[in-house]
Design an enzyme around this catalytic site. Sequence first.
Site, mmCIF file in Angstrom:
data_model
loop_
_atom_site.group_PDB
_atom_site.id
_atom_site.type_symbol
_atom_site.label_atom_id
_atom_site.label_comp_id
_atom_site.label_asym_id
_atom_site.label_seq_id
_atom_site.Cartn_x
_atom_site.Cartn_y
_atom_site.Cartn_z
ATOM 1 C CE1 TYR A 58 -4.236 1.768 1.379
ATOM 2 C CE2 TYR A 58 -2.506 3.390 1.731
ATOM 3 C CZ TYR A 58 -3.841 3.076 1.619
ATOM 4 O OH TYR A 58 -4.796 4.059 1.743
ATOM 5 C CB THR A 98 9.862 2.147 2.026
ATOM 6 O OG1 THR A 98 9.954 3.554 1.756
ATOM 7 C CG2 THR A 98 9.139 1.983 3.345
ATOM 8 C CG ASP A 99 12.933 6.215 1.389
ATOM 9 O OD1 ASP A 99 12.335 5.509 0.553
ATOM 10 O OD2 ASP A 99 12.709 7.426 1.541
ATOM 11 C CE1 TYR A 122 4.369 2.674 1.817
ATOM 12 C CE2 TYR A 122 6.160 4.241 2.131
ATOM 13 C CZ TYR A 122 5.654 3.113 1.533
ATOM 14 O OH TYR A 122 6.421 2.407 0.622
ATOM 15 C CD1 TRP A 147 12.734 8.459 -2.997
ATOM 16 C CD2 TRP A 147 13.907 9.886 -4.272
ATOM 17 N NE1 TRP A 147 13.009 9.559 -2.239
ATOM 18 C CE2 TRP A 147 13.727 10.458 -2.985
ATOM 19 C CE3 TRP A 147 14.626 10.589 -5.217
ATOM 20 C CZ2 TRP A 147 14.231 11.712 -2.639
ATOM 21 C CZ3 TRP A 147 15.128 11.840 -4.875
ATOM 22 C CH2 TRP A 147 14.931 12.396 -3.607
#
Length: 285
Positions: A58, A98-99, A122, A147
């Site tokens: 998501y 993710t970062d 998130y 990214w």
Amino acid sequence: MTGVLIFGATGQLGKALVRQSPQAHAPSRADIDLSSPEDCADAILEYRPKAIINAAAYTAVDRAEEDEATAHLINATAPGVMARTAATLGIPFVHVSTDYVFDGSGQSPWTPEDQPNPLGAYGRTKRAGEIAVLQAGGCPVILRTSWVFSADGINFVHAILRLSAERDQLSIVADQIGGPTPASALATACLTIANTLRAAPEKAGIYHYSGSPDVSWAEYARAIVARTQRQTHIEDIMTTQYPTPAKRPLNSRLSCNSTTTTFGLNRPDWRKILDDVVPEMEAQR
């Protein structure tokens, strides 16, 4: 790579994975409801793959602030179920993170050992997914990236190409720094890691993989426009001048040294991939 099961096959990373591994099992959203973790477990038990790559997530960062429950279900509960099922079968599980699990402080690249401190929903749900995967045991790799872009789907490159065709000036954030990551290179990394884990499960753990060199969103935008015939001017602005529902990390630099050492995967030069992606996107317009 044969015998791999890919979750999230319709996303830009998923499409890149399928392109590089056409013999993989790649069920669509119509086949598996990611908001129903039991469906994920059933699919694993049905396919009996040799490895699993979870590229599903998501990713609506701002919407997650108001719908954290759904984000948690897809980003945390489902990966935990996948990881436990993979552990039961004794197969590798590669989970893309993710970062956004970091708070973006400082200027040094984040290492896999650094303490996560997400700023928003998130990031919280992605971090919860990491914890669930690690707690499942077995042979997992958590691969954090940043990214991601490709010619497929909606991403920053797509947005800049669309906006630069409509306007002669764009104001883009210049104090958020990170590494744009080609989906094609990330797919190669996921498949390489999954294959390596089959022979060397002791290499399980947390790793980082992002494109090089690190740039700001504004610098990235200038690189995109430079690959077109447009003269759109990119104006640098600060994050405070572009408020969003979810806070973004200012520092998304990721240290990928351990990924290179362990798996022989060097950071991809996103500029070279952009040379191909921009013309492909422009042809689709």
